[in-house]
Scaffold this motif. Structure first.
Motif, PDB file in Angstrom:
ATOM      1  N   LEU A 199      -3.574   1.844   7.979  1.00 50.40           N
ATOM      2  CA  LEU A 199      -4.687   1.662   8.921  1.00 50.40           C
ATOM      3  C   LEU A 199      -5.109   0.190   9.028  1.00 50.40           C
ATOM      4  O   LEU A 199      -6.208  -0.118   9.475  1.00 50.40           O
ATOM      5  CB  LEU A 199      -5.870   2.527   8.473  1.00 50.40           C
ATOM      6  N   ASN A 200      -4.202  -0.695   8.594  1.00 47.74           N
ATOM      7  CA  ASN A 200      -4.355  -2.154   8.790  1.00 47.74           C
ATOM      8  C   ASN A 200      -5.401  -2.804   7.892  1.00 47.74           C
ATOM      9  O   ASN A 200      -5.972  -3.833   8.246  1.00 47.74           O
ATOM     10  CB  ASN A 200      -4.674  -2.490  10.260  1.00 47.74           C
TER      11      ASN A 200
ATOM     12  N   SER B 295      -0.282   9.511   3.808  1.00 47.41           N
ATOM     13  CA  SER B 295      -0.419   9.724   5.253  1.00 47.41           C
ATOM     14  C   SER B 295      -0.098   8.411   5.971  1.00 47.41           C
ATOM     15  O   SER B 295      -0.948   7.519   6.033  1.00 47.41           O
ATOM     16  CB  SER B 295      -1.851  10.171   5.586  1.00 47.41           C
ATOM     17  N   PRO B 296       1.107   8.262   6.507  1.00 52.77           N
ATOM     18  CA  PRO B 296       1.519   6.990   7.103  1.00 52.77           C
ATOM     19  C   PRO B 296       1.093   6.815   8.560  1.00 52.77           C
ATOM     20  O   PRO B 296       1.572   5.908   9.239  1.00 52.77           O
ATOM     21  CB  PRO B 296       3.046   7.059   7.000  1.00 52.77           C
ATOM     22  N   PHE B 297       0.191   7.661   9.052  1.00 52.85           N
ATOM     23  CA  PHE B 297      -0.183   7.635  10.462  1.00 52.85           C
ATOM     24  C   PHE B 297      -1.056   6.417  10.781  1.00 52.85           C
ATOM     25  O   PHE B 297      -1.783   5.905   9.935  1.00 52.85           O
ATOM     26  CB  PHE B 297      -0.897   8.925  10.848  1.00 52.85           C
TER      27      PHE B 297
ATOM     28  N   TYR C  88       4.881   0.239   2.134  1.00 50.93           N
ATOM     29  CA  TYR C  88       3.865   0.440   3.174  1.00 50.93           C
ATOM     30  C   TYR C  88       2.979  -0.791   3.355  1.00 50.93           C
ATOM     31  O   TYR C  88       2.005  -0.741   4.107  1.00 50.93           O
ATOM     32  CB  TYR C  88       3.005   1.660   2.833  1.00 50.93           C
ATOM     33  N   GLY C  89       3.302  -1.873   2.654  1.00 47.11           N
ATOM     34  CA  GLY C  89       2.547  -3.109   2.807  1.00 47.11           C
ATOM     35  C   GLY C  89       1.465  -3.321   1.767  1.00 47.11           C
ATOM     36  O   GLY C  89       0.665  -4.248   1.878  1.00 47.11           O
ATOM     37  N   VAL C  90       1.430  -2.476   0.747  1.00 43.87           N
ATOM     38  CA  VAL C  90       0.430  -2.598  -0.312  1.00 43.87           C
ATOM     39  C   VAL C  90       0.855  -3.693  -1.297  1.00 43.87           C
ATOM     40  O   VAL C  90       2.026  -3.781  -1.678  1.00 43.87           O
ATOM     41  CB  VAL C  90       0.258  -1.257  -1.059  1.00 43.87           C
ATOM     42  N   ASP C  91      -0.094  -4.508  -1.725  1.00 41.33           N
ATOM     43  CA  ASP C  91       0.142  -5.533  -2.738  1.00 41.33           C
ATOM     44  C   ASP C  91       0.170  -4.864  -4.114  1.00 41.33           C
ATOM     45  O   ASP C  91      -0.843  -4.328  -4.564  1.00 41.33           O
ATOM     46  CB  ASP C  91      -0.972  -6.581  -2.669  1.00 41.33           C
TER      47      ASP C  91
END
Length: 335
Positions: free
Chosen positions: A47-48, A316-318, A73-76
């Motif tokens: 969700l940015n 939930s990758p939405f 998923y872009g998580v640090d």
């Protein structure tokens, strides 16, 4: 300004039977990775929102694969500590009809449950963070985990970092009495709280609402706020279980003495319920961080959770757009 969220908890390997196959008869298990706080970190990143995840896992390929799952998923994941003996695991037999989903935990002596608070550099972990998300599941893992959870929440509050706490009680991990003692000790440090009727009664000793109470949930929210006026926002879901694969879901959101309800989602073909609560919490946090009005927040969060029920796996990758499209519309072909 983007606000960075720190999520702290246990990463787990999840092994599931195929739908319709009993544990006694399974010859193969499907692998997913999960964990309540890891799910929220993934969801918020989708969700940015800049998300950072902290845990401790063994220094082996399986554990590293679990962390890479979160990272993709872009998580640090840079704060993750490697060491200890084992990655926690849980096994799932999906329910159907009147047969509920069965979960078996195998997480005793996992790396994070054995971690000492001396292994954590709290200053580095909280530096630059705007929100801490943690749950009662992490606190339930061990005495050391309980101490870590308490110290992180207390220090975050002292530094002006908002604290979101999901009670997330698991009866297979600790007793109601143990949970009640711990929850009362940390609630003074909470800003946003995921809790409902049973939490208020079982853990906080709030008297059950009488027959003359017109809005039962609002009664419990108000009672919690009376005990802990530091809690600014509370939220929960109302779920009606028709069968293992057919539920209805409605979200609730409390702020400034007013309770707001979402529309009811009729989920009549659930693929995977696990992670639905984490998706709901993520949706609420998204709305808070974006400074949306209460009605938008609860409609978005409930829709985001309903979407999670349509896919396998814990996260939930939405996206925001995908969620907003179903907030006020039925399923359709997306061309």
């Amino acid at each position: 300004m983007n606000q960075t969220i720190l999520c702290v908890g246990e990463t787990l390997a999840r092994l599931s039977t195929q739908v319709g196959v009993h544990f006694f008869d399974t010859t193969g298990l499907q692998l997913h990775y999960g964990g309540a706080e890891a799910n929220v970190a993934i969801n918020l990143s989708s969700l940015n929102h800049p998300s950072v995840y902290f845990t401790k896992v063994p220094d082996n390929q399986l554990a590293k694969a679990a962390i890479k799952h979160v990272q993709k998923y872009g998580v640090d994941v840079s704060p993750v500590i490697y060491g200890g003996e084992r990655l926690g695991t849980y096994y799932v037999e999906p329910g159907a009809g009147g047969r509920p989903t069965t979960v078996i935990y195998d997480r005793a002596h996992s790396s994070i449950s054995q971690m000492k608070k001396e292994e954590i550099n709290i200053d580095e972990l909280l530096e630059g963070k705007h929100l801490l998300h943690i749950t009662g599941i992490t606190a339930a893992l061990s005495e050391d985990s309980r101490e870590m959870t308490y110290e992180l929440m207390k220090e975050a509050k002292n530094r002006g970092i908002k604290v979101n706490f999901d009670m997330n009680y698991r009866a297979k991990l600790w007793s109601v009495e143990e949970a009640g003692v711990f929850l009362k000790s940390v609630l003074p440090y909470v800003d946003y709280l995921s809790a409902g009727k049973l939490d208020a009664i079982n853990f906080l000793g709030i008297k059950e609402a009488g027959a003359d109470v017109s809005d039962e949930l609002a009664y419990y929210y108000d009672a919690i706020h009376h005990l802990y006026p530091n809690v600014e926002i509370m939220y929960s879901t109302i779920r009606d279980v028709i069968s293992a694969t057919h539920n209805t879901l409605q979200g609730t959101f409390w702020k400034d003495g007013k309770t707001t309800y979402s529309k009811v989602h009729d989920m009549d073909f659930i693929i995977d319920r696990i992670g639905g609560g984490d998706a709901f919490a993520s949706g609420v946090l998204h709305g808070i961080l974006e400074e949306k009005d209460p009605q938008y927040i609860i409609e978005f969060a409930t829709a985001f959770s309903a979407l999670k029920h349509t896919i396998s796996g814990d996260a939930s990758p939405f996206t925001i757009g995908e969620t907003e499209r179903i907030m006020s519309s039925d399923a359709r072909v997306d061309r």
